[in-house]
Design a protein around this motif. Sequence first.
Motif, mmCIF file in Angstrom:
data_model
loop_
_atom_site.group_PDB
_atom_site.id
_atom_site.type_symbol
_atom_site.label_atom_id
_atom_site.label_comp_id
_atom_site.label_asym_id
_atom_site.label_seq_id
_atom_site.Cartn_x
_atom_site.Cartn_y
_atom_site.Cartn_z
ATOM 1 N N GLY A 244 -39.898 -19.008 40.756
ATOM 2 C CA GLY A 244 -38.892 -18.424 39.886
ATOM 3 C C GLY A 244 -37.534 -18.377 40.555
ATOM 4 N N PHE A 245 -36.525 -18.072 39.734
ATOM 5 C CA PHE A 245 -35.169 -17.967 40.262
ATOM 6 C C PHE A 245 -34.304 -17.159 39.301
ATOM 7 C CE2 PHE A 245 -34.893 -21.506 37.381
ATOM 8 C CZ PHE A 245 -33.664 -21.315 36.763
ATOM 9 N N SER A 246 -33.179 -16.697 39.818
ATOM 10 C CA SER A 246 -32.120 -16.083 39.022
ATOM 11 C C SER A 246 -30.795 -16.611 39.555
ATOM 12 C CB SER A 246 -32.169 -14.554 39.111
ATOM 13 O OG SER A 246 -32.078 -14.150 40.463
ATOM 14 N N VAL A 247 -29.827 -16.776 38.654
ATOM 15 C CA VAL A 247 -28.522 -17.285 39.064
ATOM 16 C C VAL A 247 -27.425 -16.597 38.265
ATOM 17 C CG1 VAL A 247 -28.729 -19.281 37.525
ATOM 18 C CG2 VAL A 247 -27.082 -19.361 39.382
ATOM 19 N N SER A 248 -26.396 -16.149 38.973
ATOM 20 C CA SER A 248 -25.229 -15.502 38.367
ATOM 21 C C SER A 248 -23.960 -16.079 38.965
ATOM 22 C CB SER A 248 -25.233 -13.994 38.635
ATOM 23 O OG SER A 248 -26.276 -13.362 37.958
ATOM 24 N N ARG A 249 -22.920 -16.043 38.154
ATOM 25 C CA ARG A 249 -21.585 -16.432 38.614
ATOM 26 C C ARG A 249 -20.729 -15.166 38.620
ATOM 27 N NH1 ARG A 249 -20.614 -21.352 36.187
ATOM 28 N NH2 ARG A 249 -21.412 -22.244 38.093
ATOM 29 N N MET A 250 -19.999 -14.957 39.727
ATOM 30 C CA MET A 250 -19.204 -13.749 39.926
ATOM 31 C C MET A 250 -17.715 -14.063 39.835
ATOM 32 S SD MET A 250 -21.391 -12.277 43.190
ATOM 33 C CE MET A 250 -21.256 -13.823 44.104
ATOM 34 N N ALA A 251 -16.974 -13.121 39.237
ATOM 35 C CA ALA A 251 -15.515 -13.210 39.175
ATOM 36 C C ALA A 251 -14.969 -11.785 39.229
ATOM 37 C CB ALA A 251 -15.054 -13.914 37.902
ATOM 38 N N ALA A 252 -14.177 -11.512 40.252
ATOM 39 C CA ALA A 252 -13.647 -10.164 40.481
ATOM 40 C C ALA A 252 -14.825 -9.190 40.542
ATOM 41 C CB ALA A 252 -12.619 -9.784 39.430
ATOM 42 N N ASP A 253 -14.836 -8.155 39.671
ATOM 43 C CA ASP A 253 -15.937 -7.182 39.708
ATOM 44 C C ASP A 253 -16.912 -7.370 38.552
ATOM 45 O OD1 ASP A 253 -14.354 -6.286 37.636
ATOM 46 O OD2 ASP A 253 -14.343 -4.188 38.287
ATOM 47 N N GLU A 254 -16.932 -8.581 37.967
ATOM 48 C CA GLU A 254 -17.859 -8.896 36.887
ATOM 49 C C GLU A 254 -18.706 -10.113 37.257
ATOM 50 O OE1 GLU A 254 -15.178 -7.399 33.101
ATOM 51 O OE2 GLU A 254 -15.593 -9.537 33.314
ATOM 52 N N ALA A 255 -19.863 -10.197 36.611
ATOM 53 C CA ALA A 255 -20.736 -11.354 36.800
ATOM 54 C C ALA A 255 -21.363 -11.716 35.460
ATOM 55 C CB ALA A 255 -21.825 -11.057 37.831
ATOM 56 N N GLU A 256 -21.726 -12.989 35.362
ATOM 57 C CA GLU A 256 -22.492 -13.450 34.216
ATOM 58 C C GLU A 256 -23.827 -13.959 34.733
ATOM 59 O OE1 GLU A 256 -22.468 -16.612 30.494
ATOM 60 O OE2 GLU A 256 -20.915 -16.774 32.033
ATOM 61 N N LEU A 257 -24.906 -13.398 34.210
ATOM 62 C CA LEU A 257 -26.238 -13.885 34.535
ATOM 63 C C LEU A 257 -26.420 -15.176 33.749
ATOM 64 C CD1 LEU A 257 -28.986 -13.426 35.947
ATOM 65 C CD2 LEU A 257 -29.705 -12.236 33.869
ATOM 66 N N LEU A 258 -26.449 -16.295 34.459
ATOM 67 C CA LEU A 258 -26.517 -17.598 33.814
ATOM 68 C C LEU A 258 -27.939 -17.973 33.420
ATOM 69 C CD1 LEU A 258 -24.075 -19.568 36.133
ATOM 70 C CD2 LEU A 258 -23.570 -18.502 33.921
ATOM 71 N N SER A 259 -28.904 -17.617 34.262
ATOM 72 C CA SER A 259 -30.288 -17.981 33.964
ATOM 73 C C SER A 259 -31.243 -17.206 34.861
ATOM 74 C CB SER A 259 -30.496 -19.483 34.175
ATOM 75 O OG SER A 259 -31.749 -19.888 33.691
ATOM 76 N N ILE A 260 -32.422 -16.965 34.305
ATOM 77 C CA ILE A 260 -33.532 -16.421 35.071
ATOM 78 C C ILE A 260 -34.782 -17.084 34.497
ATOM 79 C CG2 ILE A 260 -33.718 -14.390 33.576
ATOM 80 C CD1 ILE A 260 -34.669 -12.826 36.087
ATOM 81 N N ALA A 261 -35.657 -17.536 35.367
ATOM 82 C CA ALA A 261 -36.859 -18.232 34.891
ATOM 83 C C ALA A 261 -37.999 -18.037 35.876
ATOM 84 C CB ALA A 261 -36.579 -19.721 34.705
ATOM 85 N N ILE A 262 -39.196 -17.998 35.308
ATOM 86 C CA ILE A 262 -40.429 -17.907 36.084
ATOM 87 C C ILE A 262 -41.313 -19.071 35.655
ATOM 88 C CG2 ILE A 262 -42.497 -16.516 36.565
ATOM 89 C CD1 ILE A 262 -39.980 -15.150 37.575
ATOM 90 N N ALA A 263 -41.934 -19.726 36.621
ATOM 91 C CA ALA A 263 -42.860 -20.828 36.302
ATOM 92 C C ALA A 263 -43.938 -20.310 35.360
ATOM 93 C CB ALA A 263 -43.488 -21.381 37.582
ATOM 94 N N GLU A 264 -44.334 -21.137 34.416
ATOM 95 C CA GLU A 264 -45.311 -20.733 33.405
ATOM 96 C C GLU A 264 -46.588 -20.178 34.030
ATOM 97 O OE1 GLU A 264 -47.369 -22.377 29.322
ATOM 98 O OE2 GLU A 264 -46.074 -23.704 30.469
ATOM 99 N N SER A 265 -47.007 -20.746 35.139
ATOM 100 C CA SER A 265 -48.240 -20.310 35.796
ATOM 101 C C SER A 265 -48.158 -18.885 36.338
ATOM 102 C CB SER A 265 -48.574 -21.260 36.947
ATOM 103 O OG SER A 265 -47.533 -21.247 37.916
ATOM 104 N N HIS A 266 -46.955 -18.324 36.432
ATOM 105 C CA HIS A 266 -46.781 -16.988 37.011
ATOM 106 C C HIS A 266 -46.173 -15.985 36.034
ATOM 107 C CE1 HIS A 266 -47.747 -19.155 40.635
ATOM 108 N NE2 HIS A 266 -47.861 -18.001 41.247
#
Length: 161
Positions: free
Chosen positions: A66-88
Amino acid sequence: MMHWLSALWGGGPVVIEPATQRDAPALARIHGASFHRGWGEGEFESMLSERNTLVHRLRAGQKLVGFSVSRMAADEAELLSIAIAESHRGRGLSNKLLLTHLGHLAGHGIRTVFLEVEENNQPARRLYQRAGFAIVGRRERYYRQAGGEPLNALLMRRDLS
């Protein structure tokens, strides 16, 4: 007891840690299996090299699941994606990953996190709502299904401070 836990999680302890460039192929595979339009290896390599992007991987033993990814700008962030492999999936790992990721964003001085989610994606909406996100807007026809049918997105927000 340890054998049972090890079998449950796929052969070893569950670890959430920063992702590296070497993880790009596995991240792309998980994303591609989780979303209609998966990101490629090159897209993950770019994100992993950007200073304003935070990427965590989730390992079960030695396997990246699995993974999570965010992009940060100043004091804000956007959660771009989070995913877990189907098996888990279905084991609460996405919640652990999301909360850990949000904690690291707060440690980077992020005060507010935004995300977009497909309006009809009930599992993701439940995950985000349990983590304290609230719906603050809607984007009409933001996503497209595999057949081209448009889907609406919900804009969600969570304050970290």
